[in-house]
Design a protein around this motif. Structure first.
Motif, PDB file in Angstrom:
ATOM      1  N   ASP A  50       0.833  -1.200   0.000  1.00 48.61           N
ATOM      2  CA  ASP A  50       0.000   0.000   0.000  1.00 48.61           C
ATOM      3  C   ASP A  50       0.868   1.250   0.000  1.00 48.61           C
ATOM      4  O   ASP A  50       0.522   2.253  -0.605  1.00 48.61           O
ATOM      5  CB  ASP A  50      -0.923   0.003   1.225  1.00 48.61           C
ATOM      6  N   ASP A  51       1.996   1.194   0.676  1.00 48.43           N
ATOM      7  CA  ASP A  51       2.919   2.314   0.757  1.00 48.43           C
ATOM      8  C   ASP A  51       4.038   2.099  -0.261  1.00 48.43           C
ATOM      9  O   ASP A  51       4.772   1.111  -0.174  1.00 48.43           O
ATOM     10  CB  ASP A  51       3.502   2.385   2.169  1.00 48.43           C
ATOM     11  N   PRO A  52       4.187   3.000  -1.247  1.00 46.09           N
ATOM     12  CA  PRO A  52       5.211   2.807  -2.276  1.00 46.09           C
ATOM     13  C   PRO A  52       6.642   2.797  -1.728  1.00 46.09           C
ATOM     14  O   PRO A  52       7.556   2.331  -2.395  1.00 46.09           O
ATOM     15  CB  PRO A  52       4.994   3.979  -3.235  1.00 46.09           C
ATOM     16  N   ASP A  53       6.852   3.281  -0.495  1.00 44.78           N
ATOM     17  CA  ASP A  53       8.185   3.256   0.105  1.00 44.78           C
ATOM     18  C   ASP A  53       8.491   1.926   0.790  1.00 44.78           C
ATOM     19  O   ASP A  53       9.628   1.664   1.146  1.00 44.78           O
ATOM     20  CB  ASP A  53       8.338   4.400   1.109  1.00 44.78           C
ATOM     21  N   ASP A  54       7.456   1.108   0.993  1.00 46.35           N
ATOM     22  CA  ASP A  54       7.650  -0.208   1.613  1.00 46.35           C
ATOM     23  C   ASP A  54       7.794  -1.265   0.539  1.00 46.35           C
ATOM     24  O   ASP A  54       7.009  -1.331  -0.400  1.00 46.35           O
ATOM     25  CB  ASP A  54       6.456  -0.577   2.494  1.00 46.35           C
ATOM     26  N   LEU A  55       8.799  -2.104   0.690  1.00 45.56           N
ATOM     27  CA  LEU A  55       8.981  -3.228  -0.216  1.00 45.56           C
ATOM     28  C   LEU A  55       8.091  -4.361   0.282  1.00 45.56           C
ATOM     29  O   LEU A  55       8.201  -4.772   1.435  1.00 45.56           O
ATOM     30  CB  LEU A  55      10.445  -3.653  -0.232  1.00 45.56           C
ATOM     31  N   PRO A  56       7.182  -4.846  -0.562  1.00 46.75           N
ATOM     32  CA  PRO A  56       6.308  -5.934  -0.121  1.00 46.75           C
ATOM     33  C   PRO A  56       7.101  -7.227   0.058  1.00 46.75           C
ATOM     34  O   PRO A  56       8.236  -7.341  -0.405  1.00 46.75           O
ATOM     35  CB  PRO A  56       5.295  -6.058  -1.262  1.00 46.75           C
ATOM     36  N   PRO A  57       6.509  -8.227   0.726  1.00 43.83           N
ATOM     37  CA  PRO A  57       7.202  -9.500   0.896  1.00 43.83           C
ATOM     38  C   PRO A  57       7.616 -10.064  -0.459  1.00 43.83           C
ATOM     39  O   PRO A  57       6.917  -9.914  -1.455  1.00 43.83           O
ATOM     40  CB  PRO A  57       6.155 -10.398   1.557  1.00 43.83           C
ATOM     41  N   GLY A  58       8.760 -10.723  -0.470  1.00 47.62           N
ATOM     42  CA  GLY A  58       9.232 -11.289  -1.724  1.00 47.62           C
ATOM     43  C   GLY A  58      10.578 -11.956  -1.571  1.00 47.62           C
ATOM     44  O   GLY A  58      10.993 -12.346  -0.477  1.00 47.62           O
ATOM     45  N   LEU A  59      11.258 -12.062  -2.694  1.00 49.63           N
ATOM     46  CA  LEU A  59      12.553 -12.729  -2.769  1.00 49.63           C
ATOM     47  C   LEU A  59      13.407 -11.964  -3.767  1.00 49.63           C
ATOM     48  O   LEU A  59      12.901 -11.519  -4.807  1.00 49.63           O
ATOM     49  CB  LEU A  59      12.350 -14.175  -3.250  1.00 49.63           C
ATOM     50  N   GLN A  60      14.674 -11.795  -3.438  1.00 46.73           N
ATOM     51  CA  GLN A  60      15.626 -11.243  -4.395  1.00 46.73           C
ATOM     52  C   GLN A  60      16.683 -12.294  -4.642  1.00 46.73           C
ATOM     53  O   GLN A  60      17.154 -12.943  -3.701  1.00 46.73           O
ATOM     54  CB  GLN A  60      16.268  -9.964  -3.875  1.00 46.73           C
ATOM     55  N   VAL A  61      17.027 -12.475  -5.923  1.00 41.75           N
ATOM     56  CA  VAL A  61      18.091 -13.405  -6.291  1.00 41.75           C
ATOM     57  C   VAL A  61      19.119 -12.662  -7.125  1.00 41.75           C
ATOM     58  O   VAL A  61      18.771 -11.820  -7.949  1.00 41.75           O
ATOM     59  CB  VAL A  61      17.557 -14.659  -7.042  1.00 41.75           C
ATOM     60  N   GLY A  62      20.371 -12.972  -6.875  1.00 38.58           N
ATOM     61  CA  GLY A  62      21.468 -12.413  -7.659  1.00 38.58           C
ATOM     62  C   GLY A  62      21.952 -13.481  -8.615  1.00 38.58           C
ATOM     63  O   GLY A  62      22.408 -14.543  -8.193  1.00 38.58           O
ATOM     64  N   LEU A  63      21.821 -13.210  -9.909  1.00 43.99           N
ATOM     65  CA  LEU A  63      22.189 -14.167 -10.959  1.00 43.99           C
ATOM     66  C   LEU A  63      23.112 -13.506 -11.971  1.00 43.99           C
ATOM     67  O   LEU A  63      23.193 -12.290 -12.037  1.00 43.99           O
ATOM     68  CB  LEU A  63      20.934 -14.680 -11.674  1.00 43.99           C
ATOM     69  N   GLY A  64      23.760 -14.318 -12.785  1.00 48.07           N
ATOM     70  CA  GLY A  64      24.600 -13.806 -13.862  1.00 48.07           C
ATOM     71  C   GLY A  64      26.077 -14.058 -13.657  1.00 48.07           C
ATOM     72  O   GLY A  64      26.856 -14.000 -14.599  1.00 48.07           O
ATOM     73  N   HIS A  65      26.485 -14.344 -12.421  1.00 49.43           N
ATOM     74  CA  HIS A  65      27.879 -14.725 -12.173  1.00 49.43           C
ATOM     75  C   HIS A  65      27.988 -16.218 -12.472  1.00 49.43           C
ATOM     76  O   HIS A  65      27.068 -16.976 -12.180  1.00 49.43           O
ATOM     77  CB  HIS A  65      28.263 -14.431 -10.718  1.00 49.43           C
ATOM     78  N   PRO A  66      29.099 -16.675 -13.064  1.00 51.08           N
ATOM     79  CA  PRO A  66      29.178 -18.083 -13.481  1.00 51.08           C
ATOM     80  C   PRO A  66      29.055 -19.106 -12.349  1.00 51.08           C
ATOM     81  O   PRO A  66      28.521 -20.191 -12.569  1.00 51.08           O
ATOM     82  CB  PRO A  66      30.540 -18.202 -14.158  1.00 51.08           C
ATOM     83  N   THR A  67      29.544 -18.785 -11.148  1.00 47.94           N
ATOM     84  CA  THR A  67      29.596 -19.815 -10.105  1.00 47.94           C
ATOM     85  C   THR A  67      28.864 -19.480  -8.811  1.00 47.94           C
ATOM     86  O   THR A  67      28.586 -20.380  -8.022  1.00 47.94           O
ATOM     87  CB  THR A  67      31.058 -20.142  -9.735  1.00 47.94           C
TER      88      THR A  67
END
Length: 138
Positions: A50-67
Motif C-alpha cells: 500500500d505504501d510505495p516506500d515499503d517493499l512488499p514481501p518477496g525474494l531477491q536473487v542475484g544471478l549472472g555470475h558463473p559460479t
C-alpha cells in the motif's frame, strides 16, 4: 508474482518487469537472465504494498555470475539463504541492483545459480512461503 530487474547501461537504465504465475516459467526466465552473464538482482514480489516506500514481501536473487549467486527473503524475519556445501568466493561480487552496480559481500554469496533459480521457483509455487535451500544443491 511481479518480477523486476534493471541493468545499468551507462547512459540509461534498462528496466524489465513481468508478471509470472507458473514456477516453470519463472525458472526458465531466471535461467535466461543468468545465461546472459551480466550479474543482476532480480526481485520477485508476492504482492503489492500500500505504501510505495515499503517493499512488499518477496525474494531477491542475484544471478549472472558463473559460479555464485544469492537469494534473500524479503520479510520481517527474512534473510540470506546459504548452502553450507558452497564456499564463499574470495571476495564480494558486484550485481546491478535497480540499475546501480552494488557490491554484495562474499558471505552472502553461498549459493550456486541453479539453486537460487530453484529456490525462486519454489517460492512462487508455494505462494510466497518462506524459502529454504533444497537438500540437493546444484
Amino acid at each position: 508474482m511481479k518480477v523486476t530487474w534493471t541493468y545499468d547501461r551507462g547512459d540509461h537504465r534498462d528496466n524489465h518487469e513481468t508478471d509470472v504465475t507458473e514456477s516453470a516459467a519463472l525458472e526458465t526466465l531466471l535461467a535466461e537472465i543468468h545465461q546472459a552473464g551480466e550479474p543482476v538482482v532480480v526481485t520477485i514480489l508476492s504482492d503489492t504494498a500500500d505504501d510505495p516506500d515499503d517493499l512488499p514481501p518477496g525474494l531477491q536473487v542475484g544471478l549472472g555470475h558463473p559460479t555464485h549467486a544469492f537469494a534473500v527473503h524479503i520479510a520481517d524475519d527474512g534473510g540470506y539463504l546459504h548452502d553450507r556445501s558452497v564456499e564463499a568466493p574470495a571476495r564480494g561480487i558486484r550485481f546491478d541492483f535497480g540499475g546501480v552496480p552494488t557490491e554484495y559481500p562474499a558471505e552472502h554469496l553461498r549459493l550456486r545459480p541453479g539453486t537460487a533459480i530453484r529456490v525462486a521457483g519454489t517460492f512462487l509455487a508455494t505462494g510466497g512461503d518462506p524459502p529454504h535451500v533444497p537438500a540437493v544443491s546444484g
